[in-house]
Design a protein around this motif. Sequence first.
Motif, mmCIF file in Angstrom:
data_model
loop_
_atom_site.group_PDB
_atom_site.id
_atom_site.type_symbol
_atom_site.label_atom_id
_atom_site.label_comp_id
_atom_site.label_asym_id
_atom_site.label_seq_id
_atom_site.Cartn_x
_atom_site.Cartn_y
_atom_site.Cartn_z
ATOM 1 N N PHE A 206 16.528 -14.375 -101.885
ATOM 2 C CA PHE A 206 15.256 -14.017 -101.091
ATOM 3 C C PHE A 206 14.320 -13.600 -102.276
ATOM 4 C CE2 PHE A 206 16.496 -13.668 -96.328
ATOM 5 C CZ PHE A 206 16.559 -15.188 -96.357
ATOM 6 N N ILE B 31 12.288 -20.288 -105.836
ATOM 7 C CA ILE B 31 12.449 -21.495 -104.750
ATOM 8 C C ILE B 31 11.555 -21.548 -103.635
ATOM 9 C CG2 ILE B 31 14.087 -21.606 -102.642
ATOM 10 C CD1 ILE B 31 16.370 -20.196 -104.217
ATOM 11 N N PHE C 35 8.112 -15.797 -94.443
ATOM 12 C CA PHE C 35 7.997 -17.047 -94.426
ATOM 13 C C PHE C 35 8.815 -17.613 -93.265
ATOM 14 C CE2 PHE C 35 12.198 -16.705 -96.233
ATOM 15 C CZ PHE C 35 12.188 -15.307 -96.971
ATOM 16 N N VAL D 226 22.651 -13.651 -96.026
ATOM 17 C CA VAL D 226 21.608 -13.317 -97.095
ATOM 18 C C VAL D 226 21.609 -11.797 -97.280
ATOM 19 C CG1 VAL D 226 19.376 -13.658 -98.192
ATOM 20 C CG2 VAL D 226 20.428 -15.417 -96.545
ATOM 21 N N HIS E 120 16.213 -8.322 -94.249
ATOM 22 C CA HIS E 120 15.340 -9.297 -93.515
ATOM 23 C C HIS E 120 15.436 -9.112 -92.099
ATOM 24 C CE1 HIS E 120 19.148 -11.543 -93.743
ATOM 25 N NE2 HIS E 120 18.714 -11.955 -92.691
#
Length: 135
Positions: free
Chosen positions: A6, A14, A28, A95, A99
């Motif tokens: 991220f 990315i 996103f 990840v 988030h």
Amino acid sequence: MSDCLFCKIIRGEIPSFKVYEDEKTLAFLDISPVNPGHTLVIPKNHSKNIFDISEEDWVSVGKAVRTLASAVEKAVGADGININMNNRPDAGQLVDHTHVHLIPRKKGDGLKLWPQKPYPEGEAESIVEKIRLEI
Ligand code: AMP
Ligand code: ZN
């Protein structure tokens, strides 16, 4: 964090489908959505999860989540939104960058949330005591 997925998205190394950005946060589309419009909100400063994010970054993420919940719900014509966060691998975190998931829901979409069960006699009192001692 040079090899954090991220952080690479934040740096533009990315590609991502950006839906929102401010000084402290980025949002996103999740690449593999539960439902269309599934959005991830992340702090721009790297932290792993709820356990090491600064209070300032967490407040910024919270504000963005609140703004985006309405925007995403309206945009995809959802009937509700689940806000979810997985912290540590055993809680489903894949990840390693903080988030929050915004998951649009449709009436009858069939998604099942977690199973629940009542406390055995006396356990709620004991757990409340243990949590209070950790704060
Ligand atoms: P978690 O299991 O809470 O760590 O969720 C990680 C989420 O990141 C998953 O829902 C993935 O689909 C999503 N994801 C992984 N790689 C990407 C990427 N390159 N762009 C957008 N979302 C991603
Ligand atoms: Zn990172």
